[in-house]
Design a protein around this motif. Structure first.
Motif, PDB file in Angstrom:
ATOM      1  N   ILE A   1     -11.368  63.605  43.591  1.00 25.00           N
ATOM      2  CA  ILE A   1     -12.510  63.792  44.493  1.00 25.00           C
ATOM      3  C   ILE A   1     -13.747  63.939  43.621  1.00 25.00           C
ATOM      4  N   SER A   2     -14.769  63.141  43.923  1.00 27.21           N
ATOM      5  CA  SER A   2     -15.977  63.186  43.103  1.00 27.21           C
ATOM      6  C   SER A   2     -17.212  63.188  44.002  1.00 27.21           C
ATOM      7  N   PRO A   3     -18.110  64.180  43.804  1.00 30.83           N
ATOM      8  CA  PRO A   3     -19.351  64.157  44.580  1.00 30.83           C
ATOM      9  C   PRO A   3     -20.158  62.910  44.251  1.00 30.83           C
ATOM     10  N   SER A   4     -20.665  62.231  45.295  1.00 34.53           N
ATOM     11  CA  SER A   4     -21.384  60.977  45.025  1.00 34.53           C
ATOM     12  C   SER A   4     -22.887  61.147  45.159  1.00 34.53           C
TER      13      SER A   4
ATOM     14  N   ARG B   1     -16.239  53.027  34.548  1.00 35.68           N
ATOM     15  CA  ARG B   1     -17.099  53.647  35.555  1.00 35.68           C
ATOM     16  C   ARG B   1     -17.648  54.956  35.031  1.00 35.68           C
ATOM     17  N   ASN B   2     -18.920  55.248  35.316  1.00 39.99           N
ATOM     18  CA  ASN B   2     -19.459  56.581  35.094  1.00 39.99           C
ATOM     19  C   ASN B   2     -19.324  57.359  36.390  1.00 39.99           C
ATOM     20  N   LEU B   3     -18.720  58.547  36.324  1.00 40.30           N
ATOM     21  CA  LEU B   3     -18.371  59.253  37.550  1.00 40.30           C
ATOM     22  C   LEU B   3     -19.039  60.610  37.699  1.00 40.30           C
ATOM     23  N   GLY B   4     -19.676  61.118  36.693  1.00 39.44           N
ATOM     24  CA  GLY B   4     -20.262  62.458  36.814  1.00 39.44           C
ATOM     25  C   GLY B   4     -19.177  63.513  36.871  1.00 39.44           C
ATOM     26  N   LYS B   5     -19.237  64.405  37.853  1.00 36.16           N
ATOM     27  CA  LYS B   5     -18.211  65.435  38.007  1.00 36.16           C
ATOM     28  C   LYS B   5     -17.049  64.903  38.830  1.00 36.16           C
ATOM     29  N   ILE B   6     -15.826  65.206  38.370  1.00 34.33           N
ATOM     30  CA  ILE B   6     -14.650  64.816  39.148  1.00 34.33           C
ATOM     31  C   ILE B   6     -13.634  65.946  39.195  1.00 34.33           C
ATOM     32  N   PHE B   7     -12.993  66.025  40.347  1.00 39.99           N
ATOM     33  CA  PHE B   7     -11.849  66.917  40.538  1.00 39.99           C
ATOM     34  C   PHE B   7     -10.607  66.049  40.494  1.00 39.99           C
ATOM     35  N   LEU B   8      -9.664  66.382  39.612  1.00 37.93           N
ATOM     36  CA  LEU B   8      -8.399  65.645  39.530  1.00 37.93           C
ATOM     37  C   LEU B   8      -7.271  66.553  39.996  1.00 37.93           C
ATOM     38  N   ARG B   9      -6.462  66.082  40.974  1.00 33.77           N
ATOM     39  CA  ARG B   9      -5.359  66.915  41.458  1.00 33.77           C
ATOM     40  C   ARG B   9      -4.273  66.965  40.381  1.00 33.77           C
ATOM     41  N   GLY B  10      -3.822  68.181  40.086  1.00 31.80           N
ATOM     42  CA  GLY B  10      -2.929  68.398  38.948  1.00 31.80           C
ATOM     43  C   GLY B  10      -1.677  67.548  38.940  1.00 31.80           C
ATOM     44  N   ASP B  11      -1.083  67.315  40.082  1.00 27.41           N
ATOM     45  CA  ASP B  11       0.211  66.628  40.074  1.00 27.41           C
ATOM     46  C   ASP B  11       0.092  65.148  39.760  1.00 27.41           C
ATOM     47  N   THR B  12      -1.104  64.647  39.547  1.00 23.10           N
ATOM     48  CA  THR B  12      -1.264  63.243  39.157  1.00 23.10           C
ATOM     49  C   THR B  12      -1.468  63.102  37.647  1.00 23.10           C
ATOM     50  N   ILE B  13      -1.546  64.245  36.963  1.00 21.70           N
ATOM     51  CA  ILE B  13      -1.877  64.233  35.532  1.00 21.70           C
ATOM     52  C   ILE B  13      -0.617  64.190  34.668  1.00 21.70           C
ATOM     53  N   ILE B  14      -0.614  63.306  33.682  1.00 21.91           N
ATOM     54  CA  ILE B  14       0.464  63.229  32.701  1.00 21.91           C
ATOM     55  C   ILE B  14       0.092  63.986  31.428  1.00 21.91           C
TER      56      ILE B  14
END
Lengths: 75, 75, 75, 75, 75, 75, 75
Positions: free
Chosen positions: A71-74, D56-69
């Motif tokens: 999820i990323s604020p746009s 892509r430049n994304l700025g701030k992102i939230f990554l859900r933990g269970d998708t991370i390796i």
């Protein structure tokens, strides 16, 4: 930086437009209405995006948290 | 916006027609009868949709929550 | 509509014929004998279906809940 | 070596640039802002990488933990 | 029909031959020795089946519950 | 053999080089720094391996436990 | 047959050679050293097998329980 938690970013993003990417590759843009600790998320004025273009206008949507990657604020 | 939670959207949608998308790509439209915290969901007058057309009339269906990606009110 | 829960549909369907669809695409029809909160499910007089035709007669079967996508009463 | 725990590496990496790899093969580089016990993670100045180049430049992102390796400090 | 639970079928099947199908499509036939609430299951005189024919004789096997789709008594 | 537990092997391997294989087929070799009950694991002097050759030098890495298939001490 | 549990087979197999099959199709043979309730398992003198032939000698290995499909004593 003590006390900063991942859900803080989502709290700050309430009422703002966010990009949500799902495990199946789908992307949605919409105004973040609410989320919970499972990352179940509600968007309003939601649009499904494909290759940077609007694929579907969906209005309000509930997304089950375990399908969400990012999820990323746009704004 | 304090106190707004994702399940609120589902509560407001009870008795109304919703679109449900599953992890396997299937789409169902039906009247939302009930759901629980696992997002186990019951629809009535349910129809399986494919490319915007009705594929099957199913009546009442129970959908296991962990297969659901998205629920969106369609009215 | 207060108090209606998804498992109510399964309770009402006990002793009746139901259609069960699994994550691997398999479909079973049988009389619903029992289920639990994990949606572990037992059918009797169960038949595996393929393209609307009976593929196998199986008698009693135990289906592990986490493999189930949908349960729909067929009567 | 007593008392060393995996999350210590993430704590030491706060405020530094990290590489994050997801189950779907995507790679992100960004400054580690926060994480929790589920490994839900927030990056800022985040960039999606592909074959060593910025996608892509994304700025701030939230990554859900269970998708991370994997998470690896890159400085 | 009150009080009938899915695990009852497995209890009744102890000491009898059952068919077990796994998520990866493999099928085993053997005498049901034991199971637990995770549906971890032990068979003895177990045989792996393929297209209705015996592929391997395995003797005693422990099957981890979360790989099991279906268990059906074959006698 | 009473009291021997799987995590004992990981404890004995702290500070030694281990081979780690992930669900996506990737292999890493590095010095085992720490792990927890989820098998979240930190390696240092980590290298990604492919067909027995070094693909990438990664330094310190955090691997989320649920992506790990196997850990084997290589010394 | 009261009180027989699936983990009993694994307890009886400690110190003996077992065959372990994983969700990714890999097979390992080795002496069972230890296991826990998650079926995290340690083998020693472990060998990866492919089509009935030894592919790799691995010594001691830790296998994360949720990747295991089957464990069968081979003696």
């Amino acid at each position: 930086m003590e006390g900063v938690r991942p859900l803080d970013l989502l709290n700050e993003s309430k009422g703002k437009r966010v990009l949500v990417e799902l495990k199946n590759g789908k992307q949605f843009i919409g105004k973040l209405v609410s989320f919970d600790i499972h990352i179940n998320t509600v968007l309003e004025e939601a649009q499904e995006m494909e290759n940077g273009e609007i694929k579907r206008n969906l209005g309000k949507i509930f997304l089950r948290g375990d399908t969400i990657i990012m999820i990323s604020p746009s704004e």
